[in-house]
Write an enzyme that holds these catalytic residues in place. Structure first.
Site, PDB file in Angstrom:
ATOM      1  N   ALA A 241      76.150  12.636  61.664  1.00 41.77           N
ATOM      2  CA  ALA A 241      75.755  11.220  61.801  1.00 41.77           C
ATOM      3  C   ALA A 241      75.440  10.804  63.230  1.00 41.77           C
ATOM      4  CB  ALA A 241      76.796  10.280  61.205  1.00 41.77           C
ATOM      5  N   ALA A 242      75.313  11.762  64.165  1.00 38.93           N
ATOM      6  CA  ALA A 242      74.884  11.374  65.524  1.00 38.93           C
ATOM      7  C   ALA A 242      73.501  10.730  65.450  1.00 38.93           C
ATOM      8  CB  ALA A 242      74.854  12.586  66.451  1.00 38.93           C
ATOM      9  N   GLY A 243      72.593  11.388  64.740  1.00 39.29           N
ATOM     10  CA  GLY A 243      71.231  10.852  64.619  1.00 39.29           C
ATOM     11  C   GLY A 243      71.216   9.512  63.900  1.00 39.29           C
ATOM     12  N   ASP A 244      72.016   9.366  62.849  1.00 42.52           N
ATOM     13  CA  ASP A 244      72.058   8.092  62.118  1.00 42.52           C
ATOM     14  C   ASP A 244      72.635   6.978  62.990  1.00 42.52           C
ATOM     15  OD1 ASP A 244      71.026   9.299  59.865  1.00 42.52           O
ATOM     16  OD2 ASP A 244      72.988   9.688  58.965  1.00 42.52           O
TER      17      ASP A 244
HETATM   18  P1  ADP Z   1      70.184  14.643  64.530  1.00 40.31           P
HETATM   19  O1  ADP Z   1      71.642  14.585  64.204  1.00 40.31           O
HETATM   20  O2  ADP Z   1      69.359  13.693  63.750  1.00 40.31           O
HETATM   21  O3  ADP Z   1      69.612  16.045  64.590  1.00 40.31           O
HETATM   22  P2  ADP Z   1      70.465  14.731  67.426  1.00 40.31           P
HETATM   23  O4  ADP Z   1      71.303  15.956  67.272  1.00 40.31           O
HETATM   24  O5  ADP Z   1      69.229  14.848  68.250  1.00 40.31           O
HETATM   25  O6  ADP Z   1      70.076  14.076  66.033  1.00 40.31           O
HETATM   26  O7  ADP Z   1      71.428  13.610  68.057  1.00 40.31           O
HETATM   27  C1  ADP Z   1      71.015  12.257  68.188  1.00 40.31           C
HETATM   28  C2  ADP Z   1      71.513  11.707  69.515  1.00 40.31           C
HETATM   29  O8  ADP Z   1      72.946  11.800  69.523  1.00 40.31           O
HETATM   30  C3  ADP Z   1      71.048  12.470  70.746  1.00 40.31           C
HETATM   31  O9  ADP Z   1      69.808  12.004  71.220  1.00 40.31           O
HETATM   32  C4  ADP Z   1      72.189  12.184  71.727  1.00 40.31           C
HETATM   33  O10 ADP Z   1      71.967  10.922  72.345  1.00 40.31           O
HETATM   34  C5  ADP Z   1      73.407  12.089  70.816  1.00 40.31           C
HETATM   35  N1  ADP Z   1      74.128  13.382  70.786  1.00 40.31           N
HETATM   36  C6  ADP Z   1      73.997  14.381  69.887  1.00 40.31           C
HETATM   37  N2  ADP Z   1      74.803  15.424  70.171  1.00 40.31           N
HETATM   38  C7  ADP Z   1      75.472  15.074  71.300  1.00 40.31           C
HETATM   39  C8  ADP Z   1      76.466  15.705  72.110  1.00 40.31           C
HETATM   40  N3  ADP Z   1      76.941  16.935  71.835  1.00 40.31           N
HETATM   41  N4  ADP Z   1      76.937  15.033  73.200  1.00 40.31           N
HETATM   42  C9  ADP Z   1      76.472  13.780  73.508  1.00 40.31           C
HETATM   43  N5  ADP Z   1      75.547  13.124  72.773  1.00 40.31           N
HETATM   44  C10 ADP Z   1      75.041  13.756  71.686  1.00 40.31           C
END
Ligand code: ADP
Length: 314
Positions: A241-244
């Site tokens: 859910a980082a992307g969400d």
């Molecule tokens: P998705 O989950 O949709 O593939 P991402 O992996 O690109 O999306 O993550 C979305 C955003 O979450 C990134 O642009 C960043 O800002 C944040 N993020 C993701 N992983 C990390 C991490 N390990 N540490 C810090 N921020 C993170």
């Protein structure tokens, strides 16, 4: 013309995640004896609605298709508890969306989604857009529905934010209705073909494109202007859910007329914090937590320079 602050409407999916931990993910035909089992409300649409509400959007509504079953009650309750006004399309002949997730000890996973009632969200279900400034869409509901919602919103003067996830080929002309496109690297490649991130972004005829790059951060293009936002370094324990979180938080801040650079910074902080907590919706931080944490963060020019090199920006 001054624009008033409006509501965020999220139209998309909700799934109940059935998660079991096991030593390894089963191979075809294999049965694995797992350990703890838990259910979590999820689905890209619902996660993003929760993220928008927690980010402090003036109001967040969600149009969601659910079955007539106990899972539907759990999914609806999770939205309401987070402060989302749920507008439910009832699809009694289909089960609510579910995802069956096996998580292995070495952080591998195997996921099977049964979209169920999410497939019942149809083009005629779009509610009145009165008071809505931004419509946030993803691709876990039927593509013709998403395309029609985007077109109707554009015609009504509502800003359309599309998170083109999961990666797929879009119907012809769909991007014409999109104001802000948010994709990760895999989704970007599915839309544009290969190349540096800067070259890929330049191929998209959308006014604003945001590409998330995991722990590297994100890059955005608005018109000819590029914005780089390195990720905030955290001890990540679960990036679900980082992307969400990013999409919901970004849209909430844009609906309050934050500048793009500020909105990207806030969304990056919210998603970094989400990575420090377990779970999907449970990990999404509140506005006050994000603001307080951001105040302690110092931008690192070396991380920004590394991000620029990675993206191939001039
Ligand atoms: P998705 O989950 O949709 O593939 P991402 O992996 O690109 O999306 O993550 C979305 C955003 O979450 C990134 O642009 C960043 O800002 C944040 N993020 C993701 N992983 C990390 C991490 N390990 N540490 C810090 N921020 C993170």
């Amino acid at each position: 013309m001054s624009r008033s602050v409006g509501a965020v409407l999220v139209a998309g999916s909700a799934n109940l995640d059935f998660v079991v931990r096991a030593s390894h993910v089963p191979a075809p035909g294999e049965t694995v004896l797992g350990r703890e089992f838990a259910t979590f409300p999820g689905g890209k649409g619902a996660n993003q609605a929760v993220a928008s509400a927690r980010a402090g959007a003036v109001s967040t509504r969600m149009l969601v298709a659910l079955g007539d079953d106990p899972q539907a009650r759990v999914l609806e309750e999770a939205l309401v508890d987070a402060g989302v006004a749920a507008q439910v399309v009832r699809v009694p002949d289909l089960a609510s969306g579910t995802a069956f997730i096996c998580l292995s000890d070495d952080a591998e996973n195997a996921i099977t989604v049964a979209p169920g009632a999410n497939t019942g969200l149809r083009p005629h279900h779009l509610p009145s857009l009165r008071g809505v400034s931004h419509l946030l869409l993803q691709l876990e509901t039927p593509l013709d529905t998403v395309a029609t919602f985007a077109r109707l919103a554009r015609d009504a003067g509502v800003r359309v934010v599309l998170n083109a996830a999961p990666a797929t080929t879009l119907p012809e002309g769909m991007l014409d209705s999109v104001d802000v496109l948010v994709v990760n690297e895999g989704e970007l490649t599915a839309l544009t073909g290969r190349g540096t991130v800067a070259a890929q972004i330049a191929r998209l005829a959308v006014p604003c494109v945001v590409v998330t790059l995991g722990e590297r951060g994100c890059v955005a293009r608005r018109g000819a202007e590029l914005f780089l936002q390195p990720a905030f370094p955290v001890d990540a324990v679960d990036t679900t859910a980082a992307g969400d979180t990013f999409c919901g938080a970004l849209t909430a801040r844009l609906s309050e007329h934050a500048g793009l650079a500020d909105a990207l910074r806030f969304a990056s902080a919210a998603s970094a914090l989400a990575c420090t907590r377990l779970g999907a919706q449970a990990s999404i931080p509140a506005r006050t937590d994000v603001d307080a944490w951001l105040a302690t963060q110092v931008d690192d020019p070396a991380r920004r320079a590394a991000l620029a090199v990675y993206c191939g920006t001039p």
